[in-house]
Design a protein around this motif. Sequence first.
Motif, mmCIF file in Angstrom:
data_model
loop_
_atom_site.group_PDB
_atom_site.id
_atom_site.type_symbol
_atom_site.label_atom_id
_atom_site.label_comp_id
_atom_site.label_asym_id
_atom_site.label_seq_id
_atom_site.Cartn_x
_atom_site.Cartn_y
_atom_site.Cartn_z
ATOM 1 N N SER A 283 2.368 0.874 1.196
ATOM 2 C CA SER A 283 3.443 1.846 1.423
ATOM 3 C C SER A 283 2.843 3.246 1.324
ATOM 4 N N VAL A 284 2.990 4.022 2.397
ATOM 5 C CA VAL A 284 2.483 5.395 2.412
ATOM 6 C C VAL A 284 3.643 6.323 2.059
ATOM 7 N N ILE A 285 3.524 6.996 0.911
ATOM 8 C CA ILE A 285 4.599 7.838 0.385
ATOM 9 C C ILE A 285 4.294 9.299 0.665
ATOM 10 N N ASP A 286 5.231 9.973 1.333
ATOM 11 C CA ASP A 286 5.086 11.394 1.623
ATOM 12 C C ASP A 286 5.175 12.181 0.318
ATOM 13 N N SER A 287 4.163 12.986 0.027
ATOM 14 C CA SER A 287 4.127 13.700 -1.257
ATOM 15 C C SER A 287 5.138 14.839 -1.326
ATOM 16 N N ASN A 288 5.673 15.259 -0.183
ATOM 17 C CA ASN A 288 6.676 16.324 -0.178
ATOM 18 C C ASN A 288 8.090 15.779 -0.358
ATOM 19 N N THR A 289 8.416 14.726 0.392
ATOM 20 C CA THR A 289 9.775 14.171 0.336
ATOM 21 C C THR A 289 9.905 13.035 -0.681
ATOM 22 N N LEU A 290 8.754 12.474 -1.109
ATOM 23 C CA LEU A 290 8.737 11.298 -1.990
ATOM 24 C C LEU A 290 9.510 10.139 -1.381
ATOM 25 N N GLN A 291 9.367 9.994 -0.074
ATOM 26 C CA GLN A 291 9.929 8.877 0.671
ATOM 27 C C GLN A 291 8.795 8.105 1.341
ATOM 28 N N ILE A 292 8.989 6.804 1.518
ATOM 29 C CA ILE A 292 8.006 6.007 2.249
ATOM 30 C C ILE A 292 8.114 6.353 3.731
ATOM 31 N N LYS A 293 7.020 6.840 4.297
ATOM 32 C CA LYS A 293 7.057 7.252 5.698
ATOM 33 C C LYS A 293 6.349 6.265 6.627
ATOM 34 N N ARG A 294 5.594 5.332 6.042
ATOM 35 C CA ARG A 294 4.869 4.376 6.870
ATOM 36 C C ARG A 294 4.515 3.167 6.030
ATOM 37 N N THR A 295 4.509 1.995 6.640
ATOM 38 C CA THR A 295 4.054 0.778 5.971
ATOM 39 C C THR A 295 2.925 0.173 6.787
ATOM 40 N N ILE A 296 1.817 -0.086 6.115
ATOM 41 C CA ILE A 296 0.655 -0.684 6.769
ATOM 42 C C ILE A 296 0.599 -2.160 6.399
ATOM 43 N N GLU A 297 0.581 -3.018 7.387
ATOM 44 C CA GLU A 297 0.484 -4.461 7.165
ATOM 45 C C GLU A 297 -0.986 -4.861 7.205
ATOM 46 N N THR A 298 -1.533 -5.258 6.065
ATOM 47 C CA THR A 298 -2.948 -5.639 6.040
ATOM 48 C C THR A 298 -3.160 -7.143 6.210
ATOM 49 N N ASN A 299 -2.118 -7.938 5.927
ATOM 50 C CA ASN A 299 -2.226 -9.404 5.983
ATOM 51 C C ASN A 299 -3.357 -9.910 5.071
ATOM 52 N N THR A 300 -3.536 -9.213 3.941
ATOM 53 C CA THR A 300 -4.569 -9.612 2.996
ATOM 54 C C THR A 300 -3.983 -9.591 1.584
ATOM 55 N N THR A 301 -4.864 -9.541 0.595
ATOM 56 C CA THR A 301 -4.449 -9.448 -0.810
ATOM 57 C C THR A 301 -5.133 -8.219 -1.425
ATOM 58 N N PRO A 302 -4.654 -7.017 -1.119
ATOM 59 C CA PRO A 302 -5.343 -5.795 -1.566
ATOM 60 C C PRO A 302 -5.184 -5.546 -3.062
ATOM 61 N N ASN A 303 -6.210 -5.940 -3.811
ATOM 62 C CA ASN A 303 -6.163 -5.796 -5.266
ATOM 63 C C ASN A 303 -6.310 -4.333 -5.685
ATOM 64 N N LYS A 304 -7.285 -3.633 -5.145
ATOM 65 C CA LYS A 304 -7.506 -2.221 -5.445
ATOM 66 C C LYS A 304 -7.851 -1.476 -4.155
ATOM 67 N N LEU A 305 -7.615 -0.158 -4.195
ATOM 68 C CA LEU A 305 -7.824 0.689 -3.029
ATOM 69 C C LEU A 305 -8.539 1.965 -3.448
ATOM 70 N N VAL A 306 -9.474 2.425 -2.615
ATOM 71 C CA VAL A 306 -10.170 3.693 -2.880
ATOM 72 C C VAL A 306 -10.282 4.487 -1.578
ATOM 73 N N PHE A 307 -10.494 5.804 -1.735
ATOM 74 C CA PHE A 307 -10.653 6.692 -0.593
ATOM 75 C C PHE A 307 -12.049 7.303 -0.583
ATOM 76 N N ASP A 308 -12.593 7.422 0.621
ATOM 77 C CA ASP A 308 -13.801 8.196 0.865
ATOM 78 C C ASP A 308 -13.356 9.442 1.625
ATOM 79 N N ALA A 309 -13.154 10.543 0.893
ATOM 80 C CA ALA A 309 -12.622 11.761 1.510
ATOM 81 C C ALA A 309 -13.603 12.371 2.497
#
Length: 373
Positions: A283-309
């Motif tokens: 679930s991608v949450i907009d930091s301004n509105t604090l609403q979910i603006k997009r859902t990404i379907e991975t079809n996996t089991t995402p235990n942890k997530l990290v970003f490479d900025a």
Amino acid sequence: MTRSRARLAALFTSASALIALPLALNAPVASAAPSSYSVSTASAGVASAGELALDQSRDELFITDNNARAMSSGGSNFSFSKYPVKPKVTVFSTKSRKVVRSIDLSDQPLGMMLFGPVPLLPVEQSPDGIAIDPKRGRVIVTNAHANGVTSFNMSARRVTPANLLSLPSTHPMGVLANTATGRTYVALNNADKVLILNTSTGRSIGEIGGIYHPSFLDVDNSRHRLYVGNADYIDKKQNFVAVVDTRTNRVIKKITTPSNSRVKVNPVTGDVWANSYDTGKISVIDSNTLQIKRTIETNTTPNKLVFDATRRLAYTANLQKRTVTVLDASSGAILRVIPTGAPVHTIVVDDRTGIVYGTQHMGGNLTIITPKG
């Protein structure tokens, strides 16, 4: 064309370019996705690798050995270890790709492991979650099954009973060290609250209540917010991300999400990604509105997530699928799925090199994913 009309045309062209400039600056930038990856392994120096934290300034990984006498995923669902229990944190050099030292955590009082709501079994303070604060030279680990938190110096070789903060029947899970403020946040899953510690001392300085079964956390200092996922393991009826104002330590909103969502602030966009281990949805949450603006379907089991900025990428460790998914951090598009050959539990990324390091669940090795091209 007359001279005056030519001047007007030139002015119009210049004005149009100036108007378009901010739009171009704000336009999405494509991620610098590598053309391929190589996957290798290295010894983590542990019996059962838990979580890990990267200190880029020292080129070191700190890895918890979460091998415990008994391990439970809730209620009466438990298993017993086949290895001798020697609680420790290992330190792995990302340059030599070898374990360079070990921090002995065995000299701590036993804790009581819960079976359902009842504390029944004395167990060692085996670390699971981990956070580091390189600025203050501190390591904080959560000992989930023994119900304790241990805080110590990054250069330590062993800890003493004085390093332990005993938290009976709370099941501490996620831990986050906020280097900007010197505060550490610990999610106390059974206590329905987040504990606030002074990072330098490891002692309690406050708490945030009203968060049912908190699990993992992340912070956005620019907006003075702490985001907390929750894990309703048994009933799976209360599923949300809690938004906390770090100036008041009050919950300002709860955003309904799929069950067992873990949060990470996207440094590329400022949005919050909440990956659901149970459903495979992000679930991608907009930091301004604090609403979910997009859902990404991975079809996996995402235990942890990290970003490479640096490369504008996101990675998920898909524990059950034995893969790592690569996503565009701006659009959320899935770019690649990397087979790992092992159940990767927790991952970090060195954004200087783009190399991803992951612990192997209930195993003694690290998975190392290196970008090519």
